[in-house]
Every structure is written in structure tokens, then in C-alpha cells.
Design a protein around this motif. Sequence first.
Motif, PDB file in Angstrom:
ATOM      1  N   ALA A 127      -2.565  63.763   1.614  1.00 46.80           N
ATOM      2  CA  ALA A 127      -1.225  63.730   1.027  1.00 46.80           C
ATOM      3  C   ALA A 127      -0.138  63.817   2.080  1.00 46.80           C
ATOM      4  N   SER A 128      -0.529  64.099   3.344  1.00 45.07           N
ATOM      5  CA  SER A 128       0.466  64.358   4.392  1.00 45.07           C
ATOM      6  C   SER A 128       0.791  63.136   5.229  1.00 45.07           C
ATOM      7  N   THR A 129       0.164  61.982   4.939  1.00 41.82           N
ATOM      8  CA  THR A 129       0.318  60.816   5.809  1.00 41.82           C
ATOM      9  C   THR A 129       0.786  59.589   5.031  1.00 41.82           C
ATOM     10  N   PRO A 130       2.062  59.514   4.657  1.00 44.95           N
ATOM     11  CA  PRO A 130       2.566  58.337   3.918  1.00 44.95           C
ATOM     12  C   PRO A 130       2.435  57.051   4.722  1.00 44.95           C
ATOM     13  N   MET A 131       2.211  55.954   4.005  1.00 51.57           N
ATOM     14  CA  MET A 131       2.136  54.638   4.625  1.00 51.57           C
ATOM     15  C   MET A 131       2.980  53.658   3.829  1.00 51.57           C
ATOM     16  N   TRP A 132       3.299  52.553   4.477  1.00 51.47           N
ATOM     17  CA  TRP A 132       4.108  51.542   3.812  1.00 51.47           C
ATOM     18  C   TRP A 132       3.688  50.144   4.270  1.00 51.47           C
ATOM     19  N   ALA A 133       4.033  49.156   3.477  1.00 48.76           N
ATOM     20  CA  ALA A 133       3.938  47.749   3.861  1.00 48.76           C
ATOM     21  C   ALA A 133       4.874  46.980   2.958  1.00 48.76           C
ATOM     22  N   SER A 134       5.296  45.799   3.387  1.00 46.80           N
ATOM     23  CA  SER A 134       6.166  44.957   2.574  1.00 46.80           C
ATOM     24  C   SER A 134       5.924  43.502   2.913  1.00 46.80           C
ATOM     25  N   VAL A 135       5.691  42.687   1.896  1.00 50.71           N
ATOM     26  CA  VAL A 135       5.485  41.249   2.089  1.00 50.71           C
ATOM     27  C   VAL A 135       6.252  40.497   1.011  1.00 50.71           C
ATOM     28  N   SER A 136       6.733  39.321   1.346  1.00 51.16           N
ATOM     29  CA  SER A 136       7.476  38.503   0.390  1.00 51.16           C
ATOM     30  C   SER A 136       6.541  37.677  -0.478  1.00 51.16           C
ATOM     31  N   GLU A 137       5.378  37.344   0.068  1.00 51.85           N
ATOM     32  CA  GLU A 137       4.334  36.671  -0.686  1.00 51.85           C
ATOM     33  C   GLU A 137       3.071  37.494  -0.534  1.00 51.85           C
ATOM     34  N   PHE A 138       2.218  37.446  -1.538  1.00 47.37           N
ATOM     35  CA  PHE A 138       1.059  38.323  -1.475  1.00 47.37           C
ATOM     36  C   PHE A 138      -0.036  37.720  -0.614  1.00 47.37           C
ATOM     37  N   THR A 139       0.245  37.703   0.681  1.00 43.86           N
ATOM     38  CA  THR A 139      -0.741  37.298   1.676  1.00 43.86           C
ATOM     39  C   THR A 139      -1.140  38.539   2.464  1.00 43.86           C
ATOM     40  N   ASP A 140      -1.957  38.353   3.505  1.00 46.55           N
ATOM     41  CA  ASP A 140      -2.416  39.508   4.273  1.00 46.55           C
ATOM     42  C   ASP A 140      -1.229  40.332   4.763  1.00 46.55           C
ATOM     43  N   ALA A 141      -1.374  41.644   4.691  1.00 46.35           N
ATOM     44  CA  ALA A 141      -0.323  42.554   5.134  1.00 46.35           C
ATOM     45  C   ALA A 141      -0.969  43.759   5.788  1.00 46.35           C
ATOM     46  N   GLN A 142      -0.194  44.509   6.516  1.00 50.82           N
ATOM     47  CA  GLN A 142      -0.715  45.693   7.185  1.00 50.82           C
ATOM     48  C   GLN A 142       0.034  46.920   6.708  1.00 50.82           C
ATOM     49  N   LEU A 143      -0.714  47.908   6.264  1.00 55.41           N
ATOM     50  CA  LEU A 143      -0.114  49.196   5.919  1.00 55.41           C
ATOM     51  C   LEU A 143       0.148  49.963   7.209  1.00 55.41           C
ATOM     52  N   ASN A 144       1.348  50.475   7.344  1.00 58.27           N
ATOM     53  CA  ASN A 144       1.751  51.189   8.557  1.00 58.27           C
ATOM     54  C   ASN A 144       2.055  52.639   8.224  1.00 58.27           C
ATOM     55  N   HIS A 145       1.632  53.515   9.104  1.00 61.95           N
ATOM     56  CA  HIS A 145       1.893  54.935   8.877  1.00 61.95           C
ATOM     57  C   HIS A 145       3.318  55.301   9.261  1.00 61.95           C
ATOM     58  N   LEU A 146       3.818  56.294   8.569  1.00 58.28           N
ATOM     59  CA  LEU A 146       5.131  56.869   8.868  1.00 58.28           C
ATOM     60  C   LEU A 146       4.987  58.194   9.603  1.00 58.28           C
ATOM     61  N   SER A 147       3.768  58.519   9.985  1.00 53.71           N
ATOM     62  CA  SER A 147       3.508  59.801  10.646  1.00 53.71           C
ATOM     63  C   SER A 147       2.544  59.614  11.797  1.00 53.71           C
ATOM     64  N   SER A 148       2.434  60.653  12.596  1.00 55.62           N
ATOM     65  CA  SER A 148       1.390  60.761  13.607  1.00 55.62           C
ATOM     66  C   SER A 148       0.698  62.101  13.403  1.00 55.62           C
TER      67      SER A 148
END
Length: 256
Positions: A127-148
Amino acid sequence: MNRIIPISLLLLSVACTVQELPRDIQQESGEIVSIGVSIAPQTGKTALGEFNEGKYPTLWQTGDQISVNGKTSAALTVDQAGKSTALFSFRGKITAPFNFLYPATISEDVVTFPDTQEYCAGTFDPASTPMWASVSEFTDAQLNHLSSLLRFDVKGGCTLKEISLSAVGGEPLSGTFKMVKDGNGAFTGEMQAQETATALTFSFGDGLALDESTPVPVYVAIPQGTYSKGIRAILTSSEDEAMVLTFFSEGKEVKP
């Protein structure tokens, strides 16, 4: 509490990959769509596997959920736990831009760094490691962490009760953050602090019994950002003995 010896502090950055299934996510309301989510090695979501050849394999856990545009997926079942790839299912219509968040939330753009993290043997509090990703079309995307992750390797002859962390320069360590969007409504990867605090507590529940010869790894997540005067950690035993550490005292930019 000089019997507790911090051996090292290691920053781990984390990321994972979302891959498209051969279906259009823009479905009519009520229809179910599934999303394949795979995790890259040497990263940290949602559990760390055994260290091997310089990398930590990363595995999904039973009950994990993600959200897209505030719509929450079904929870992962036990048959998908312990794998680096999992399928997340959604019901209803979702339209572009596709903004992903983990952990799942009904909010479209707010993430939370909890003020209390719980010890998980060999890994970190998911629960301590939020992640995000954003794409305009539903193609391959990468979830990126907001923490270390901070890694504490500790050993000693006592029972560890908690670690209290604070940002010496007043930067936020916990609370809510709003994801910044571009003109098209897609996440940029930046955050704006909302209701935050400069401290967090890492709890060991009933206590972590330490060994005097074998260090135990402890992983604590902190938000990305610059800590201008470093971070102070107070390690407290079940007997209320304490050891104080300060690191990054000359300033440190923490990146995911």
C-alpha cells in the motif's frame, strides 16, 4: 539501542509494465474487459522475490487491484499470485486518456502515501508504493513508481518495535498527492502535495526479533522528490531503547 546495527541503506527504484490484450477497452457498460499487466525484473511491485544475479524479481500478490480513470479492477485471485504477469478485469466503459493508478482507488487522480507502513518479511508494504501510467490509446504502457525504497539491514539482540522517519527539511513523507495532468487530461508523472505530513511510522506489529549475526532487510517507501536536509530515522526496540540515524544530510534527490 546500540545492539541494532544498520548495515546499509539502499535506494531501490521500481517500475512495471502494462501490456494490452487483443480487446478494445472501450466497451459498453456492463461488459467485462481484461488487462494484462506484466512486471519488469529488478523493480519493486508488489512483492520482492529472492535476490538473483543482481536483480529482484517482482511478483503480484493475491488481492492486488489497479484502477483506470477511477474504475477499480477485480482483485487478483490466488492462482495469479507469485507471478510477474497478471490479468486485471474491469466492468464498464472506459474512455481515453487511460490513466492507471496502483493501488486501486475510486479517485481519478489522487494517490496516498500512508502515514503508517506495516512490516512484510522480505518485501515492503504494497500500500506504500503508488504507481501510475497514462496512454491515449490502449497500447503497451509502463507503470511507473512514485516512490523509492529505503533498505535497512538490521541485526542485534533485541526486538524492533518501529522505525519513525521524518524529513529534516520539511518535505512530505506521507499524505495525499494529486497527479498533474496535461491539456489532454493525461498524467504527466508529476505530483502536487495536498494534505501531507513530514513524518511516517514503520510498524513491526508485535515486534521483529533480531539476530545478532544475520541482518534482516527492512524496506520503507518514501515519495519521490528532493530531501534538502536529509531524513532522520529513529529505530525503537520493544524496551523503548532508541537509535537515531540521519542520512542524505547534504541533500538528496530521490527518483523512482
